[in-house]
Design an enzyme around this catalytic site. Structure first.
Site, PDB file in Angstrom:
ATOM      1  CD  GLU A   1      -4.629   1.661  -2.919  1.00 62.39           C
ATOM      2  OE1 GLU A   1      -5.002   0.970  -2.116  1.00 62.39           O
ATOM      3  OE2 GLU A   1      -4.470   2.571  -2.294  1.00 62.39           O
TER       4      GLU A   1
ATOM      5  CG  ASP B   1      -1.695   0.918   1.533  1.00 58.12           C
ATOM      6  OD1 ASP B   1      -2.028   1.588   0.287  1.00 58.12           O
ATOM      7  OD2 ASP B   1      -2.092   2.040   1.809  1.00 58.12           O
TER       8      ASP B   1
ATOM      9  CG  ASP C   1      -1.032   3.578   5.974  1.00 59.20           C
ATOM     10  OD1 ASP C   1      -1.054   3.843   4.557  1.00 59.20           O
ATOM     11  OD2 ASP C   1      -1.005   4.009   7.178  1.00 59.20           O
TER      12      ASP C   1
END
EC number: 3.1.21.10
Length: 178
Positions: free
Chosen positions: A68, A7, A141
């Site tokens: 991501e 992330d 996160d």
């Protein structure tokens, strides 16, 4: 299969590793966050993220990496830092010849919660349940990184088969036709 989920972010870059496969329940290997001070120069922050990702890749030895995809945000500075941190992770994985999956936030949310509009709390709750954890990973996160890894664990093999079954297009020719 072992998957490292990333992330991306400059302040906090979430990293999460899961193991799993067909007919097997996914399990947590490790989860954490690479942090950098906002007061540091961007180059120093990116180097710290790069070193952190490299260390994780060398230590946990994943079979694939899920990152991501950056989505549009009103704050250009935030989206730039996120994109740069994501690129650092992609390059680190590519240098090792690892397969890389890129997923939008809504794809990840849909994979782990069933809804592409889930909020952070719902994602954290489902990651906790799916990996049989005593509590949700913190910060968010870290939970998001595990959600990315789970998404790739479940969707990555199918996407790879679809790519392999799709005929290659001729480069530079619209539609692949001559």
């Amino acid at each position: 299969m072992r998957v490292l989920g990333v992330d991306p972010g400059l302040t906090r870059c979430g990293l999460g590793v899961v193991d799993g496969g067909p007919g097997r329940r996914a399990s947590l290997v490790e989860v954490g966050v690479v942090r950098t001070p906002a007061s540091d120069e961007v180059a120093d922050r990116l180097r710290a993220v790069s070193e952190g990702v490299d260390e994780w890749l060398d230590r946990v030895r994943p079979d694939a990496v899920a990152v991501e995809k950056v989505f549009s945000q009103a704050n250009v500075r935030t989206v730039m830092g996120t994109a740069q941190a994501g690129a650092v992770a992609i390059v680190a994985a590519a240098r090792r010849g690892l397969p890389i999956g890129l997923y939008t936030p809504s794809e990840v949310k849909a994979a782990v919660t069933g809804s592409g509009r889930a909020d952070k709390a719902q994602v954290g709750f489902m990651v906790t349940k799916l990996l049989d954890l005593p509590e949700a990973p913190r910060p968010a996160d870290a939970a998001d990184a595990l959600a990315l890894a789970l998404c790739h664990l479940w969707r990555g093999p199918a996407l790879a088969r679809m790519r392999a079954a799709t005929p290659a297009r001729s480069p530079g020719v619209p539609g692949g036709r001559r």
